[in-house]
Motif scaffolding. Structure first.
Motif, PDB file in Angstrom:
ATOM      1  N   LEU A  42       0.822  -1.215   0.000  1.00  0.00           N
ATOM      2  CA  LEU A  42       0.000   0.000   0.000  1.00  0.00           C
ATOM      3  C   LEU A  42       0.848   1.254   0.000  1.00  0.00           C
ATOM      4  O   LEU A  42       0.555   2.207  -0.715  1.00  0.00           O
ATOM      5  N   ASN A  43       1.888   1.259   0.793  1.00  0.00           N
ATOM      6  CA  ASN A  43       2.763   2.423   0.855  1.00  0.00           C
ATOM      7  C   ASN A  43       3.381   2.704  -0.517  1.00  0.00           C
ATOM      8  O   ASN A  43       3.546   3.853  -0.916  1.00  0.00           O
ATOM      9  N   LYS A  44       3.682   1.651  -1.240  1.00  0.00           N
ATOM     10  CA  LYS A  44       4.289   1.779  -2.563  1.00  0.00           C
ATOM     11  C   LYS A  44       3.294   2.311  -3.600  1.00  0.00           C
ATOM     12  O   LYS A  44       3.661   3.121  -4.445  1.00  0.00           O
ATOM     13  N   TYR A  45       2.043   1.856  -3.544  1.00  0.00           N
ATOM     14  CA  TYR A  45       1.094   2.148  -4.611  1.00  0.00           C
ATOM     15  C   TYR A  45       0.065   3.225  -4.296  1.00  0.00           C
ATOM     16  O   TYR A  45      -0.635   3.679  -5.184  1.00  0.00           O
ATOM     17  N   GLY A  51      -3.370   3.204  -6.622  1.00  0.00           N
ATOM     18  CA  GLY A  51      -3.826   3.497  -5.268  1.00  0.00           C
ATOM     19  C   GLY A  51      -4.823   4.636  -5.222  1.00  0.00           C
ATOM     20  O   GLY A  51      -5.803   4.594  -4.477  1.00  0.00           O
ATOM     21  N   LYS A  52      -4.579   5.663  -6.031  1.00  0.00           N
ATOM     22  CA  LYS A  52      -5.508   6.796  -6.071  1.00  0.00           C
ATOM     23  C   LYS A  52      -6.882   6.364  -6.552  1.00  0.00           C
ATOM     24  O   LYS A  52      -7.899   6.834  -6.031  1.00  0.00           O
ATOM     25  N   ASN A  53      -6.927   5.484  -7.551  1.00  0.00           N
ATOM     26  CA  ASN A  53      -8.217   4.982  -8.048  1.00  0.00           C
ATOM     27  C   ASN A  53      -8.992   4.277  -6.944  1.00  0.00           C
ATOM     28  O   ASN A  53     -10.191   4.489  -6.772  1.00  0.00           O
ATOM     29  N   SER A 121      -8.736  -1.615  -7.986  1.00  0.00           N
ATOM     30  CA  SER A 121      -8.650  -0.409  -8.801  1.00  0.00           C
ATOM     31  C   SER A 121      -9.597  -0.455 -10.001  1.00  0.00           C
ATOM     32  O   SER A 121     -10.128   0.565 -10.431  1.00  0.00           O
ATOM     33  N   LYS A 122      -9.828  -1.644 -10.534  1.00  0.00           N
ATOM     34  CA  LYS A 122     -10.715  -1.797 -11.692  1.00  0.00           C
ATOM     35  C   LYS A 122     -12.156  -1.432 -11.367  1.00  0.00           C
ATOM     36  O   LYS A 122     -12.954  -1.186 -12.267  1.00  0.00           O
ATOM     37  N   LEU A 167      -7.676   5.461   5.908  1.00  0.00           N
ATOM     38  CA  LEU A 167      -6.626   6.068   5.094  1.00  0.00           C
ATOM     39  C   LEU A 167      -6.932   7.520   4.770  1.00  0.00           C
ATOM     40  O   LEU A 167      -8.075   7.858   4.459  1.00  0.00           O
ATOM     41  N   GLU A 168      -5.915   8.321   4.850  1.00  0.00           N
ATOM     42  CA  GLU A 168      -6.043   9.731   4.467  1.00  0.00           C
ATOM     43  C   GLU A 168      -5.859   9.822   2.965  1.00  0.00           C
ATOM     44  O   GLU A 168      -5.397   8.879   2.335  1.00  0.00           O
ATOM     45  N   GLY A 169      -6.190  10.969   2.413  1.00  0.00           N
ATOM     46  CA  GLY A 169      -6.043  11.159   0.969  1.00  0.00           C
ATOM     47  C   GLY A 169      -4.629  10.876   0.508  1.00  0.00           C
ATOM     48  O   GLY A 169      -3.675  11.043   1.235  1.00  0.00           O
ATOM     49  N   ALA A 170      -4.548  10.411  -0.737  1.00  0.00           N
ATOM     50  CA  ALA A 170      -3.236  10.063  -1.311  1.00  0.00           C
ATOM     51  C   ALA A 170      -2.456  11.335  -1.516  1.00  0.00           C
ATOM     52  O   ALA A 170      -1.306  11.450  -1.418  1.00  0.00           O
TER      53      ALA A 170
END
Length: 170
Positions: A42-45, A51-53, A121-122, A167-170
Motif C-alpha cells: 500500500l505504501n508503494k502504490y 492506489g488513487k483509483n 482499482s478496476k 486512510l487519508e487522501g493520497a
C-alpha cells in the motif's frame, strides 16, 4: 506485544501511520507477515494511479453512504436485494463486487497484494458509471435503501483487504 513491535518497525521503514493503522485494524489474525506485506504494498502504490483509483472510489462511495445514513434512520448492512435492481449499472456493480468477494475467498493464504490492488482499482470505472447513471437517492424508499445496501456491500468488500476508511487522501 508483537503487533506493537511490528508497528514500530513499519514506522522506521517510513510506512505512513494511517496505512499501518488501517492494516492493523482490519486484520484480526496474528499473520504479521501478511500485515507487513500489505503495508509495504500500500505504501508503494497509494500515491500512484492504482492506489488513487482505489482510494477515491472508496471515499466517494463511503461519503455518499455517510450522507444518506444521516438523513434516514435505517440500518444498512450491505445485503442488497437483486430483485430490486432496476438499472443495469446496479447489476454490473453487484456482479463486480461478487467477483472481488470470490477472489478474496480463494486467495486468502497466498494473496498477491499487487494483484489485489489491481482488482480493486478496476472497480473505479464501474462505480463511476454507476454514479453517472443511477440516482442513489431515489424517490422510492425501497429502491433507495437497496442502492445504499449495494454501496455498503462495496465498502464491506473493500474492507476485507484493509480498512480504507482509516486512510487519508493520497
Amino acid at each position: 506485544f508483537l503487533r506493537d513491535r511490528l508497528k514500530n518497525y513499519l514506522k522506521v521503514k517510513k510506512i505512513r501511520h494511517d496505512i499501518i493503522e488501517a492494516a492493523a485494524f482490519s486484520q484480526v489474525s496474528d499473520d504479521f507477515v501478511s500485515l507487513y506485506k500489505k503495508c509495504l504494498t500500500l505504501n508503494k502504490y497509494l500515491k500512484k494511479d492504482l492506489g488513487k483509483n482505489i482510494l477515491t472510489t472508496y471515499k466517494r462511495v463511503s461519503n455518499i453512504l455517510d450522507q444518506e445514513k444521516k438523513k434516514i434512520n435505517l440500518k444498512i448492512t450491505g445485503e442488497p436485494n437483486v430483485v430490486l435492481f432496476s438499472k443495469d449499472e446496479e447489476k454490473i456493480l453487484f456482479d463486480q463486487i461478487s467477483e472481488i468477494r470470490k477472489y478474496f475467498s480463494l486467495t486468502k493464504k497466498n494473496e498477491n497484494y499487487e494483484k489485489t490492488l489491481e482488482i480493486l482499482s478496476k472497480a473505479k470505472e464501474t462505480t463511476d458509471n454507476f454514479f453517472e447513471n443511477v440516482i442513489v437517492n431515489d424517490k422510492n424508499e425501497n429502491v433507495k435503501k437497496n442502492r445504499l445496501e449495494l454501496l455498503k456491500m462495496f465498502c464491506n468488500t473493500f474492507d476485507n483487504f484493509i480498512d480504507f476508511s482509516k486512510l487519508e487522501g493520497a
